[in-house]
Design a protein around this motif. Sequence first.
Motif, mmCIF file in Angstrom:
data_model
loop_
_atom_site.group_PDB
_atom_site.id
_atom_site.type_symbol
_atom_site.label_atom_id
_atom_site.label_comp_id
_atom_site.label_asym_id
_atom_site.label_seq_id
_atom_site.Cartn_x
_atom_site.Cartn_y
_atom_site.Cartn_z
ATOM 1 N N HIS A 197 4.206 -8.031 3.399
ATOM 2 C CA HIS A 197 4.762 -9.307 3.867
ATOM 3 C C HIS A 197 3.927 -10.477 3.365
ATOM 4 O O HIS A 197 4.472 -11.523 3.002
ATOM 5 C CB HIS A 197 4.778 -9.365 5.401
ATOM 6 C CG HIS A 197 5.925 -8.641 6.010
ATOM 7 N ND1 HIS A 197 6.180 -8.672 7.348
ATOM 8 C CD2 HIS A 197 6.890 -7.846 5.483
ATOM 9 C CE1 HIS A 197 7.239 -7.955 7.623
ATOM 10 N NE2 HIS A 197 7.690 -7.437 6.492
ATOM 11 N N ALA A 198 2.608 -10.335 3.367
ATOM 12 C CA ALA A 198 1.718 -11.419 2.961
ATOM 13 C C ALA A 198 1.596 -11.526 1.439
ATOM 14 O O ALA A 198 0.835 -12.342 0.934
ATOM 15 C CB ALA A 198 0.334 -11.207 3.577
ATOM 16 N N ARG A 199 2.337 -10.696 0.726
ATOM 17 C CA ARG A 199 2.419 -10.734 -0.737
ATOM 18 C C ARG A 199 1.108 -10.422 -1.448
ATOM 19 O O ARG A 199 0.821 -10.948 -2.523
ATOM 20 C CB ARG A 199 2.973 -12.077 -1.218
ATOM 21 C CG ARG A 199 4.402 -12.298 -0.817
ATOM 22 C CD ARG A 199 4.944 -13.585 -1.407
ATOM 23 N NE ARG A 199 6.391 -13.579 -1.322
ATOM 24 C CZ ARG A 199 7.198 -13.167 -2.308
ATOM 25 N NH1 ARG A 199 6.704 -12.725 -3.419
ATOM 26 N NH2 ARG A 199 8.497 -13.186 -2.136
ATOM 27 N N PHE A 200 0.299 -9.556 -0.871
ATOM 28 C CA PHE A 200 -0.895 -9.101 -1.569
ATOM 29 C C PHE A 200 -0.544 -7.989 -2.549
ATOM 30 O O PHE A 200 -1.246 -7.784 -3.530
ATOM 31 C CB PHE A 200 -1.956 -8.610 -0.583
ATOM 32 C CG PHE A 200 -2.622 -9.724 0.155
ATOM 33 C CD1 PHE A 200 -3.458 -10.611 -0.504
ATOM 34 C CD2 PHE A 200 -2.409 -9.911 1.502
ATOM 35 C CE1 PHE A 200 -4.068 -11.643 0.168
ATOM 36 C CE2 PHE A 200 -3.017 -10.941 2.186
ATOM 37 C CZ PHE A 200 -3.845 -11.812 1.504
ATOM 38 N N PHE A 201 0.553 -7.261 -2.266
ATOM 39 C CA PHE A 201 1.003 -6.187 -3.135
ATOM 40 C C PHE A 201 2.490 -6.354 -3.392
ATOM 41 O O PHE A 201 3.234 -6.805 -2.530
ATOM 42 C CB PHE A 201 0.721 -4.818 -2.495
ATOM 43 C CG PHE A 201 -0.746 -4.558 -2.335
ATOM 44 C CD1 PHE A 201 -1.508 -4.140 -3.399
ATOM 45 C CD2 PHE A 201 -1.361 -4.775 -1.119
ATOM 46 C CE1 PHE A 201 -2.864 -3.927 -3.255
ATOM 47 C CE2 PHE A 201 -2.715 -4.561 -0.962
ATOM 48 C CZ PHE A 201 -3.476 -4.132 -2.034
ATOM 49 N N LYS A 202 2.915 -5.978 -4.591
ATOM 50 C CA LYS A 202 4.287 -6.199 -5.010
ATOM 51 C C LYS A 202 5.271 -5.311 -4.252
ATOM 52 O O LYS A 202 6.388 -5.731 -3.961
ATOM 53 C CB LYS A 202 4.402 -5.936 -6.516
ATOM 54 C CG LYS A 202 5.689 -6.373 -7.119
ATOM 55 C CD LYS A 202 5.638 -6.274 -8.617
ATOM 56 C CE LYS A 202 6.926 -6.778 -9.231
ATOM 57 N NZ LYS A 202 6.871 -6.787 -10.682
ATOM 58 N N THR A 203 4.869 -4.077 -3.945
ATOM 59 C CA THR A 203 5.738 -3.181 -3.199
ATOM 60 C C THR A 203 4.997 -2.631 -1.994
ATOM 61 O O THR A 203 3.769 -2.588 -1.960
ATOM 62 C CB THR A 203 6.204 -1.991 -4.065
ATOM 63 O OG1 THR A 203 5.076 -1.189 -4.392
ATOM 64 C CG2 THR A 203 6.905 -2.454 -5.321
ATOM 65 N N ARG A 204 5.770 -2.187 -1.027
ATOM 66 C CA ARG A 204 5.165 -1.601 0.163
ATOM 67 C C ARG A 204 4.504 -0.270 -0.188
ATOM 68 O O ARG A 204 3.499 0.109 0.393
ATOM 69 C CB ARG A 204 6.241 -1.419 1.228
ATOM 70 C CG ARG A 204 5.675 -1.026 2.560
ATOM 71 C CD ARG A 204 6.724 -1.132 3.628
ATOM 72 N NE ARG A 204 6.313 -0.390 4.801
ATOM 73 C CZ ARG A 204 7.095 -0.123 5.808
ATOM 74 N NH1 ARG A 204 8.338 -0.545 5.811
ATOM 75 N NH2 ARG A 204 6.659 0.570 6.828
ATOM 76 N N GLY A 205 5.040 0.429 -1.158
ATOM 77 C CA GLY A 205 4.453 1.693 -1.598
ATOM 78 C C GLY A 205 3.063 1.497 -2.198
ATOM 79 O O GLY A 205 2.158 2.308 -1.970
ATOM 80 N N LEU A 206 2.890 0.433 -2.973
ATOM 81 C CA LEU A 206 1.561 0.137 -3.523
ATOM 82 C C LEU A 206 0.572 -0.177 -2.410
ATOM 83 O O LEU A 206 -0.575 0.277 -2.433
ATOM 84 C CB LEU A 206 1.632 -1.044 -4.490
ATOM 85 C CG LEU A 206 2.256 -0.800 -5.845
ATOM 86 C CD1 LEU A 206 2.382 -2.109 -6.613
ATOM 87 C CD2 LEU A 206 1.439 0.188 -6.635
ATOM 88 N N ALA A 207 1.017 -0.941 -1.422
ATOM 89 C CA ALA A 207 0.152 -1.276 -0.291
ATOM 90 C C ALA A 207 -0.231 -0.020 0.467
ATOM 91 O O ALA A 207 -1.397 0.173 0.835
ATOM 92 C CB ALA A 207 0.856 -2.265 0.631
ATOM 93 N N ALA A 208 0.727 0.878 0.690
ATOM 94 C CA ALA A 208 0.451 2.125 1.401
ATOM 95 C C ALA A 208 -0.528 2.990 0.614
ATOM 96 O O ALA A 208 -1.419 3.622 1.194
ATOM 97 C CB ALA A 208 1.750 2.880 1.653
ATOM 98 N N GLY A 209 -0.386 3.016 -0.704
ATOM 99 C CA GLY A 209 -1.294 3.803 -1.538
ATOM 100 C C GLY A 209 -2.725 3.316 -1.454
ATOM 101 O O GLY A 209 -3.661 4.119 -1.402
#
Length: 136
Positions: free
Chosen positions: A24-36
């Motif tokens: 949501h805060a746009r630190f990562f392009k996809t939620r999957g990348l953030a989860a990884g």
Amino acid sequence: MSAVAEAEDAPDQGKIRLDKWLWHARFFKTRGLAAGVVKSGHVRVNGNRAGKAAHAVRSGDVLTFSQADTVRVVRILALGTRRGPAPEAQALYDDLTPPPVKSETPVSPNPRYEGKGRPTKKDRRKLDLNRPGALE
């Protein structure tokens, strides 16, 4: 239905999944990348390593994680309900990252050392003028 039963049925409004908030805060392009990134143990919440993407975060938590070649430190101000435009996403956090230390001499990606590297056009002109028989 009583208010207590409604509160038990509804999810806690003061928490959100860590990977979802980073997305949501746009630190990562996809939620999957953030989860990884979270699963690999590269995110700290209030100084403790978050091992799961479902780790709950709330307002006031401090996140520490690496992004590109910098270490980001942010304090969560709001949880957000959607992944909106950049100004809306920037309102979700306060950036505590210290500014990068600037060196006195600028570092160029291709440093020039005397006598090394390809000569510039100005250097080539000098070489041509110093060559014997160049302008005869």
